[in-house]
Motif scaffolding. Sequence first.
Motif, mmCIF file in Angstrom:
data_model
loop_
_atom_site.group_PDB
_atom_site.id
_atom_site.type_symbol
_atom_site.label_atom_id
_atom_site.label_comp_id
_atom_site.label_asym_id
_atom_site.label_seq_id
_atom_site.Cartn_x
_atom_site.Cartn_y
_atom_site.Cartn_z
ATOM 1 N N UNK B 140 0.858 -1.192 0.000
ATOM 2 C CA UNK B 140 0.000 0.000 0.000
ATOM 3 C C UNK B 140 0.894 1.241 0.000
ATOM 4 N N UNK B 141 0.520 2.228 -0.770
ATOM 5 C CA UNK B 141 1.283 3.473 -0.758
ATOM 6 C C UNK B 141 2.467 3.484 -1.708
ATOM 7 N N UNK B 142 2.726 2.371 -2.366
ATOM 8 C CA UNK B 142 3.826 2.362 -3.343
ATOM 9 C C UNK B 142 3.420 3.201 -4.551
ATOM 10 N N UNK B 143 4.402 3.747 -5.274
ATOM 11 C CA UNK B 143 4.043 4.524 -6.465
ATOM 12 C C UNK B 143 3.192 3.672 -7.416
ATOM 13 N N UNK B 144 2.110 4.262 -7.914
ATOM 14 C CA UNK B 144 1.226 3.545 -8.843
ATOM 15 C C UNK B 144 1.753 3.744 -10.263
ATOM 16 N N UNK B 145 2.045 2.655 -10.935
ATOM 17 C CA UNK B 145 2.617 2.767 -12.274
ATOM 18 C C UNK B 145 1.526 2.886 -13.337
ATOM 19 N N UNK B 146 0.440 2.152 -13.151
ATOM 20 C CA UNK B 146 -0.745 2.308 -14.012
ATOM 21 C C UNK B 146 -1.949 2.521 -13.086
ATOM 22 N N UNK B 147 -2.801 3.468 -13.431
ATOM 23 C CA UNK B 147 -3.962 3.737 -12.566
ATOM 24 C C UNK B 147 -4.882 2.524 -12.474
ATOM 25 N N UNK B 148 -4.947 1.762 -13.547
ATOM 26 C CA UNK B 148 -5.936 0.693 -13.608
ATOM 27 C C UNK B 148 -5.576 -0.531 -12.753
ATOM 28 N N UNK B 149 -4.331 -0.603 -12.290
ATOM 29 C CA UNK B 149 -3.913 -1.808 -11.563
ATOM 30 C C UNK B 149 -3.550 -1.447 -10.128
ATOM 31 N N UNK B 150 -4.439 -1.789 -9.226
ATOM 32 C CA UNK B 150 -4.246 -1.443 -7.824
ATOM 33 C C UNK B 150 -3.045 -2.216 -7.261
ATOM 34 N N UNK B 151 -2.269 -1.533 -6.462
ATOM 35 C CA UNK B 151 -1.048 -2.103 -5.866
ATOM 36 C C UNK B 151 -0.109 -2.691 -6.915
ATOM 37 N N UNK B 152 -0.238 -2.171 -8.117
ATOM 38 C CA UNK B 152 0.632 -2.579 -9.224
ATOM 39 C C UNK B 152 0.506 -4.063 -9.577
#
Lengths: 314, 759
Positions: B140-152
Amino acid sequence: MILPKFDYKKAEDIAAAIALYERSKGRACYLAGGTDLIPLLKLRLSEPSAMIDLKGIPQLKTISRKGNSLVIGPNVTLFELKNHETVKDYFPALYESLDATSCETLQMRGTIGGNILQNTRCLLYNKSLDWRTARGFCYKMGGETCNVVPNAAACFSNYCSDNALSLLSLSASVKLAGPEGERKIKLEKLFSKDGRNPFTLKPGEILTEFHIPFKRSTGAYEKLRVRNAIDYPLLGVAVSMIGGKGKVCVGGIGPAPLVYDLKDLSGAGLKEVAQQARQEARPVSNTTLSAGYRKKMVNVLTQRAIKRALKEGK
Amino acid sequence: MKDDLNIVGKRVVRSDSLAKVTGRARYTADLKFPNMLVAKVLRSPLPHARILGIDLTAALKVPGVKAAISGFDTYGVKWGVFRYTQDHDMLPTDKVRYIGEDVAAVAAVDEETALEALSRIQVDYEPLPAVFEPNEAMQEGAPQIHDAYKNNINVHVHINVGDVDKAMSEAFLVREDTFKAAGEAYAMMEPYAVVASYANGFLDLWMPNAGPHVRAKALSNLLKMPLNRVRVRHINSGGAFGGRSEVSPGDLVASLLSIKAGRPVRLALSREENATSTRQVHDMIATVKTGMSKDGAIMAKDYRVIYDGGAYSSTGPIATSIPFYVYEECYRFPNVRYNGYRVFTNKGIRGMYGCHGRAFIAGNEAQMDLMGKELGMDPVDIRLKNGLTSGEVTATQSKITSCGLAETIATASERTNFKEKWTKTSKGKGIGMGCIAIMCGFPMGFRSGSSCYVKMNDDGQATLVTGLVDNGQGNESMVIQVASEILGIPMEDVNLVNADTEATNLDPGAYSQAAAFVGANAVRIACENARKKIVAIAAEKLGVKEADIDLRDRMAFSRKTPGKNMRISWVVREAFFRGDPIVATGTYFPSIDFEREWVSRPWGQMAGTFSFGTSVAEVRIDGQTGKITVPHFTAAHDCGRPINPMAVEGQMEGSIQQAGIATIMEENLWNKGFLLNPDLLEYKVPLACDMPEIETIIVSSIDPEGPFGAKEGGLTIRMNAYSAIACAVANATGTLFSELPLTPDRVLNILERKKGAKK
């Protein structure tokens, strides 16, 4: 990757080469086999305005005996030197280091002078301009930092010549010629110990001769590498012994080789040298294997090289 | 099926060998067209950043520059193998997600000009926090690389068969271990290159690819061009290994530049770009829990595997599944739970690899050895005990129709005296075994099958037209050999038109091991159909029954009275006279469960058949340096019937290098999103002097469906050679490894830990 643009000049003798250099306003470099230089050019780590080719100078390509020395021209290829009649018999450490250099195809192209004057290497330095620009320039590229050891005051690039180590163990010296004349120095004195600019060569100087005392030695070269050819040493240890005395030379870690005298041939004495070398070697994480491992291996390979050199003597 | 074969099964010189060994074979970067431009790509210097603007104006002003593009020149169509994984903008406009990502490109009259123009492109970035480790990216809280994929989390493959928890509680022996493996580089000989030529509304393309038809379709989508106007042409390929399967950013770049400039464009990546900016192999962490009964039968398997997916989906769901499937296709798992997570990080793009799943497969195999040992069973017996046999069904419901697994185990172990060597280890020596199965083809919808067209020419020679592609493994030669056998003409009489989307029909491509089983099967059927026509005319002319006619050495003849014969060329000419030339088609479509889906329905028949293999490695370890040497390697591969045994052996030998010796040296090294070894000096591909003495053994379980009984030519060794070395090291050290590859520093750590534990 394409080469940058430069003028190409071929010199017919040493004086002509130096004259060409003087005309270049310090922006030329000398070319021998090119195995070190051409990749540096492609990566834009070196951008000379002119290349002065030394390959056409006959004097630089000879091997002869002068007095008590074997005199080797710097443009002798590694392969020619390896196969020279005296090398295997008189200088086994040199034979082994030549044999361990890259692969035979490159040994046929690379010269002993170029091998000794090769630039220091670092996993974060020998990269394309794009890669390095993205990462940020380090000390060795004219930047303000080391990319491997944050806040370090020095450059930790590694000097990776196999053959400098064996030549040092054989107490070799070198003759240099430049705009200010000729000089002869011990090979040790060629190293500045500064990774940014690893040699004490003055601008425009050409390495013209190697001198090795012509005495039959016993010796060995041990090299740490992942693959059994091509690879540069992650650590190299050369040992040469003449008449119960010898020299141990450790390299591939840091910008200059470490040289130790070997006088006490007792088990404890040998261990002490290996231990001292291990303590003084300062590997950092700038090669494919870990720094801690390379440090441990200084001890192991030093002992191995000494043992082999002594065994050969018996 | 006739067994008295003339050419199939013989050690013939491959049809492509002469051109390749003399340097005459042409590759993409060799192509030269009039007015051709050189393309160069500007790449992201940042691992994660918002793109605020891209200004190409100054670049376009450089004399000699004919076109410049960025993502703002595309239709913004994103690539993904599946509808639900379309997240890769091959020229992004929102963010860059890895160092080396394609951002803009120019086409100019020469390379110097192109480089000059690149340096004038202005890109404004707003740097964003980046994440490089999948374990961190999942927090949780890690940088999101794609908005569509939660927790990357890009893909989660969940497979659950039977009752794992119950079986574990009832198991006699339960063990759980975690294995970590660095990703690898494909290190093809040929760095990626594309030539695109747009004229008159048609786009012609040349590039190394593992399936021209799927490539053309992807590009027609990205460029919003009708499929018939995107033509991927035939060209030699300098290696693929899974890395040339999908459309590549360079394809889009070269195409757009050619469309803009109206001239042919060549984009040839440097070795470094090939490493940083084309797909590489997934790093992974696998936790393997196994329950065994007292007699060594696997009762349950419970897996949690995390794959470092890099910045985009790519083949995501497939990559997340394959390591598990190749393993379940080999062994019997009554109860199994698999949780595979593919996680985004700010690292380069990743795809499938011929040895995909190293941590997973090698970990499973080494763990099985240790558990077997505890139960008093050696690796041979425990593998024979759990190995699948013909007629059995895998945990996810694939039926095994032919299976030489037991024979490969038995032969490889007998040849190496495995049992004795494994039991009596001497200091620093070890022996290990790896087994695996491989699907020959997998579900690709209507693209799962292949079609071939064959025509007999008036001099009695044949032309084959097939979508089948060759990435260096010898597929072209293989189908020429098949045609030669059936049509009774020598291989040099067979011309091949292949892998050209305009001329050829659909073919699944040279991945998922479909080329022999599917592609060559279509060629076989087409040639058999042509043969029937030849036989009919010859029988009529010679006055014998059709069943009595055989074709050989360019002749049609009566088997009973060989004196009755005629040249095949005469038969062909007769057919032309009759206005009914000898042409035929053949299609092969494998029996696959097409309801099967990688994430939503992971069960059903995976492939038409499966190949099996066993590798045995013998290692020596230098106790002071940790350096491993491999004096001897033995590989036994059930390839069905080998069409060309020499080619199969070549594939096996290459696999021992690329997946076997690689175990002790190959890995991608990363630092803050920078690939530290994007070159072949520091990325350690094993050299000739590092190779062991090799023994290859071909086991022929004749497959009932395969062409002449063939399945695939060598991939099992590519998948299990890694395990064999890893298991041999575990045997020599007496401990399980936890990190791969087994470089000397890691091996020394294992040895020192062991020493420490003893004290």
